[in-house]
Design a protein around this motif. Structure first.
Motif, PDB file in Angstrom:
ATOM      1  N   THR A 276       2.341  44.650 -31.649  1.00  0.00           N
ATOM      2  CA  THR A 276       2.621  46.000 -31.135  1.00  0.00           C
ATOM      3  C   THR A 276       3.762  46.586 -31.945  1.00  0.00           C
ATOM      4  OG1 THR A 276       1.671  45.845 -29.181  1.00  0.00           O
ATOM      5  CG2 THR A 276       3.063  47.735 -29.335  1.00  0.00           C
ATOM      6  N   ALA A 277       4.912  45.722 -31.921  1.00  0.00           N
ATOM      7  CA  ALA A 277       5.951  46.079 -32.951  1.00  0.00           C
ATOM      8  C   ALA A 277       5.879  46.238 -34.232  1.00  0.00           C
ATOM      9  CB  ALA A 277       7.119  45.113 -32.585  1.00  0.00           C
ATOM     10  N   LEU A 278       4.821  45.260 -34.741  1.00  0.00           N
ATOM     11  CA  LEU A 278       4.712  45.093 -36.314  1.00  0.00           C
ATOM     12  C   LEU A 278       3.783  46.499 -36.599  1.00  0.00           C
ATOM     13  CD1 LEU A 278       4.836  43.450 -38.891  1.00  0.00           C
ATOM     14  CD2 LEU A 278       2.737  42.331 -38.056  1.00  0.00           C
ATOM     15  N   ALA A 279       2.869  46.843 -35.656  1.00  0.00           N
ATOM     16  CA  ALA A 279       1.914  48.011 -35.868  1.00  0.00           C
ATOM     17  C   ALA A 279       2.904  49.500 -35.796  1.00  0.00           C
ATOM     18  CB  ALA A 279       0.825  48.092 -34.892  1.00  0.00           C
ATOM     19  N   LYS A 280       4.002  49.391 -35.197  1.00  0.00           N
ATOM     20  CA  LYS A 280       4.800  50.479 -35.109  1.00  0.00           C
ATOM     21  C   LYS A 280       4.374  51.657 -34.297  1.00  0.00           C
ATOM     22  CE  LYS A 280       7.300  49.347 -39.240  1.00  0.00           C
ATOM     23  NZ  LYS A 280       7.783  49.662 -40.503  1.00  0.00           N
ATOM     24  N   LEU A 281       3.766  51.016 -33.098  1.00  0.00           N
ATOM     25  CA  LEU A 281       3.332  52.198 -32.061  1.00  0.00           C
ATOM     26  C   LEU A 281       4.455  52.998 -31.638  1.00  0.00           C
ATOM     27  CD1 LEU A 281       0.678  50.245 -31.893  1.00  0.00           C
ATOM     28  CD2 LEU A 281       0.418  50.952 -29.737  1.00  0.00           C
TER      29      LEU A 281
END
Length: 152
Positions: free
Chosen positions: A46-51
């Motif tokens: 989720t952090a990598l996807a920068k939601l």
């Protein structure tokens, strides 16, 4: 004139461990360790996807992709797989333990995973994924912002 836009993000979370059904009986400490692994992995992706953080309301579709075809009941994977992934979308929590505190990581997309902030569809079984690429399978979350955003 104003138009409304709907923002959607798709997160493919490689399973950190084998996806376990609710029909499997294991010691509660094993279950807790597995759920932590799922939550940590979902948090990282989720952090990598920068939601974005701080949304008012979202809808989440969950697709479970296994490495082999077979008859499975998607609902049986809710507590061990889906719930920890959804928990990773909520804020970080400090939990008291016998020896101090532990941190349950969360990205803070929504304030809580209650019906006020989250519309969650029933999990479904998706297409088979190659075992070489994803040894334990894949969980795909499609997150849709239900907050109406007006754009000029």
């Amino acid at each position: 004139m104003t138009t409304t836009t709907t923002r959607t993000w798709t997160i493919a979370i490689p399973a950190p461990i084998r996806m376990k059904s609710a029909n499997e009986r294991e010691h509660h400490m094993v279950v807790a360790k597995d759920r932590r692994a799922w939550r940590e992995t979902a948090y990282g992706w989720t952090a990598l996807a920068k939601l974005p953080r701080g949304l008012r309301r979202i809808h989440v579709d969950v697709e479970l992709r296994f490495t082999s075809a077979g008859r499975r009941d998607a609902h049986n994977y809710y507590s061990a797989v889906v719930k920890p992934c959804i928990d990773a979308l909520t804020p970080e929590k400090r939990v008291k333990t016998k020896t101090g505190y532990r941190v349950e990581r969360g990205w803070g997309v929504i304030p809580d995973d209650t019906a006020e902030y989250l519309d969650l569809s029933a999990p479904r079984i998706g297409p088979v994924v190659p075992k070489g690429a994803h040894p334990y399978g894949l969980v795909v979350l499609t997150v849709t912002d239900l907050t109406e955003t007006e754009q000029p």
